[in-house]
Design an enzyme around this catalytic site. Structure first.
Site, PDB file in Angstrom:
ATOM      1  N   HIS A  66     -13.769  58.941  -0.148  1.00  0.00           N
ATOM      2  CA  HIS A  66     -12.674  59.279   0.773  1.00  0.00           C
ATOM      3  C   HIS A  66     -12.314  58.113   1.702  1.00  0.00           C
ATOM      4  O   HIS A  66     -11.952  58.313   2.867  1.00  0.00           O
ATOM      5  CB  HIS A  66     -13.009  60.521   1.619  1.00  0.00           C
ATOM      6  CG  HIS A  66     -13.211  61.762   0.803  1.00  0.00           C
ATOM      7  ND1 HIS A  66     -12.169  62.514   0.330  1.00  0.00           N
ATOM      8  CD2 HIS A  66     -14.335  62.360   0.339  1.00  0.00           C
ATOM      9  CE1 HIS A  66     -12.641  63.539  -0.373  1.00  0.00           C
ATOM     10  NE2 HIS A  66     -13.958  63.466  -0.397  1.00  0.00           N
ATOM     11  N   ASN A 139     -10.560  70.120  -0.209  1.00  0.00           N
ATOM     12  CA  ASN A 139      -9.887  69.258  -1.177  1.00  0.00           C
ATOM     13  C   ASN A 139      -8.566  69.913  -1.581  1.00  0.00           C
ATOM     14  O   ASN A 139      -8.328  71.083  -1.280  1.00  0.00           O
ATOM     15  CB  ASN A 139     -10.751  69.088  -2.436  1.00  0.00           C
ATOM     16  CG  ASN A 139     -11.818  68.016  -2.252  1.00  0.00           C
ATOM     17  OD1 ASN A 139     -11.696  67.113  -1.433  1.00  0.00           O
ATOM     18  ND2 ASN A 139     -12.872  68.118  -3.029  1.00  0.00           N
ATOM     19  N   TYR A 349     -22.550  64.637   5.529  1.00  0.00           N
ATOM     20  CA  TYR A 349     -21.386  64.152   6.300  1.00  0.00           C
ATOM     21  C   TYR A 349     -21.798  63.593   7.664  1.00  0.00           C
ATOM     22  O   TYR A 349     -21.457  62.455   7.987  1.00  0.00           O
ATOM     23  CB  TYR A 349     -20.326  65.262   6.431  1.00  0.00           C
ATOM     24  CG  TYR A 349     -19.504  65.440   5.176  1.00  0.00           C
ATOM     25  CD1 TYR A 349     -20.076  65.857   3.985  1.00  0.00           C
ATOM     26  CD2 TYR A 349     -18.151  65.167   5.159  1.00  0.00           C
ATOM     27  CE1 TYR A 349     -19.335  66.012   2.828  1.00  0.00           C
ATOM     28  CE2 TYR A 349     -17.392  65.311   4.006  1.00  0.00           C
ATOM     29  CZ  TYR A 349     -17.992  65.736   2.847  1.00  0.00           C
ATOM     30  OH  TYR A 349     -17.249  65.875   1.698  1.00  0.00           O
TER      31      TYR A 349
END
Ligand code: NDP
Length: 510
Positions: A66, A139, A349
């Site tokens: 990303h 997504n 994350y």
């Protein structure tokens, strides 16, 4: 006209000439008249050295996935009451508005890569709610390639560059997929024209994972979330996307920014699907399997809100590059399910943000909650810029007791629930008893594509032009892989691949 700013050093001292450098001077009385008086640079020139040293450190590590993204601020508004499903305060009243920030991204490409590349798109939204930040890290596809988190680094490596050549590698790309066939649903979605969206404004967002949402009574349902673009879904075909990658690699970034500048604010309508535990037990797939959708006919969409992106970032680096999303940034009534890929993302994350941005990434304005934060044990660390809670004790103490009154029950999975979920419907090595079912929903997708003229043909074409660069053995396995959905798909792909790279010509496959 306002006065131009007075330039200073980074420490605020005035600078009269920003290009001037401090240099030694020479006594040139014994030299010819035109001999230069200025000599070497001086180490004392803080203005120059600070400027160069800061420039040398301008880049932070780019995201491993990303990396290429664009984002904007906006507003979420509740349109329909779903308090029977979720007790989140930001959802408690129709018409209530919450500030948001959304970042879109490609997945595999580097920070400078082309926006129109065939790839899933990240679609992450931070809701600055009164109960703390809620990140919906989604997504533009309702499914993903894996259901086992241990496969993620392997999978991503194959979609990136060959470690020896530093080139994208069709053999690696397809070799992984044919050896991990639960990927087929997402691969079909990716190689349909939805893999090359025409605009970030014209694509949907999906939670993909199953979540657990709680109402005020503490009852919970499994939930999947859908954001549907009010501009509809519009895609490029393979050739349009490829051409644009060369001509305007930042096309999507510009399209979003310029639309917002023009006042053409994109909007999405938000829906949930809900499922009870009893319903989940009866499905032919596990609700923790990220490669599956919940069929619309059994689990209809229920509208609950709408959001609008109406404010461009003032500074790309500060607000888009430093935006830090995580599915673990959540609020009490919205909890993760036992989906193991989701569980691994809860860790991964924030781990990435600590690495990229530092342990105090939550103090960066775009990441900073509007809800009051009081976590006095979380102190110090690099780049503490918020006053660090002053003299407040940094432990749970008799001077600063934990106020039970103010606390809200966190409705997380009990250990029993997690255990039950894992043993009843899920196996760590993959969902062994559903491998044949892995091809069922792709068959449904093939039928959906058949409703729009040209879409089935485009899927086969899009695969063929990609797989034509792989070697014969990998190609043959790709034909078999698609034939398991329907033999006609494998046949169509084979036919076009053999036209593009006849078997006598092995040059492209060495
Ligand atoms: P439905 O026929 O009820 O729904 C099909 C859905 O597919 C549509 O509502 C639309 O969802 C989406 N769709 C429409 N055109 C395309 C396209 N060209 N490419 C990809 N998706 C498209 O069937 P099911 O719910 O039983 O799903 C059948 C298949 O549709 C699934 O296997 C899945 O691959 C795909 N799909 C299903 C979704 C779901 O959550 N059930 C979501 C998206 C796709 P949307 O409006 O969200 O685009």
């Amino acid at each position: 006209m306002s006065q131009p700013p007075k330039w200073t050093t980074s420490q605020g001292a005035p600078v009269s000439d920003v290009f001037a450098t401090e240099r030694a001077t020479f006594d040139n009385s014994n030299h010819a008249n035109n001999a230069p008086k200025v000599g070497p640079l001086l180490l004392q020139d803080f203005q120059l050295i600070d400027s160069l040293a800061h420039f040398d450190r301008e880049r932070i590590p780019e995201r491993v996935v990303h990396a290429k993204g664009a984002g904007a601020f906006g507003e979420f508004e509740v349109t329909d009451d779903i308090t029977d499903v979720c007790a989140a305060k930001f959802l408690d009243t129709i018409g209530k508005k919450t500030r948001i920030f959304t970042r879109f991204s490609t997945v595999g490409g580097e920070k400078g890569s082309a926006d129109s590349a065939r790839d899933p798109r990240g679609f992450s939204t931070k809701f600055y709610t009164e109960e703390g930040n809620l990140d919906l890290v989604y997504n533009n596809t309702p499914i993903f390639f894996i259901r086992d988190p241990s496969k993620f680094p392997h999978f991503i490596h194959t979609q990136k560059r060959n470690p020896a050549t530093n080139l994208k590698d069709a053999n690696m790309f397809w070799d992984y997929l044919v050896n991990n066939q639960e990927s087929i649903h997402q691969v079909m979605y990716l190689f349909s024209d939805r893999g090359t969206p025409a605009s970030l404004r014209k694509m949907n967002g999906y939670s993909g994972h199953t979540y657990k949402w709680y109402n005020k009574k503490g009852e919970w349902l499994y939930v999947q979330v859908h954001f549907k673009s009010d501009l509809g879904v519009v895609n490029f075909n393979n050739e349009e996307a490829g051409k644009l990658a060369g001509e305007d690699p930042d096309y999507h970034t510009g399209d979003l920014f310029n639309a917002i500048e023009r006042g053409e604010y994109p909007t999405w309508t938000c829906y949930i699907q809900t499922m009870t535990q009893e319903q989940a037990a009866k499905q032919p797939f596990s609700v923790f399997d990220l490669t599956k959708v919940w069929p619309h006919k059994d689990f209809p969409l229920r509208r609950f809100g709408k959001f609008t992106l109406n404010e461009n970032p003032k500074n790309y680096f500060a607000e888009v590059e430093q935006a830090a999303f995580s599915p673990s940034h959540t609020i009490p009534s919205m909890q993760p399910s036992a989906d193991p890929v989701l569980q691994s993302r809860l860790f991964s994350y924030p781990d990435t943000h600590r690495h990229r941005l530092g342990v105090n990434y939550q103090q960066i304005p775009v990441n900073c909650p509007v809800a009051p934060v009081f976590a006095p044990q979380i102190r110090d660390g690099a780049m503490t810029v918020n006053g660090n809670l002053g003299s407040t004790p940094n432990y749970k103490s008799s001077f600063c007791p934990f106020s039970t009154e103010a606390q809200i029950q966190t409705n997380s999975n009990t250990p029993e629930e997690v255990l039950a979920a894992h043993t009843e419907k899920f196996h760590w090595g993959g969902i062994l008893d559903s491998k044949s079912y892995d091809f069922e929903q792709p068959r449904g997708l093939w039928k959906v594509l058949g409703k729009t003229p040209g879409q089935q043909r485009n899927l086969c074409h899009n695969v063929a032009v990609h797989v034509a660069a792989a070697n014969h053995e990998v190609q043959d396995r790709v034909f078999e892989y698609f034939s398991k959905v329907y033999p006609e798909i494998g046949d169509q792909i084979r036919k076009e691949v053999l036209q593009l790279s006849p078997r006598g010509d092995s040059a492209a496959r060495l």
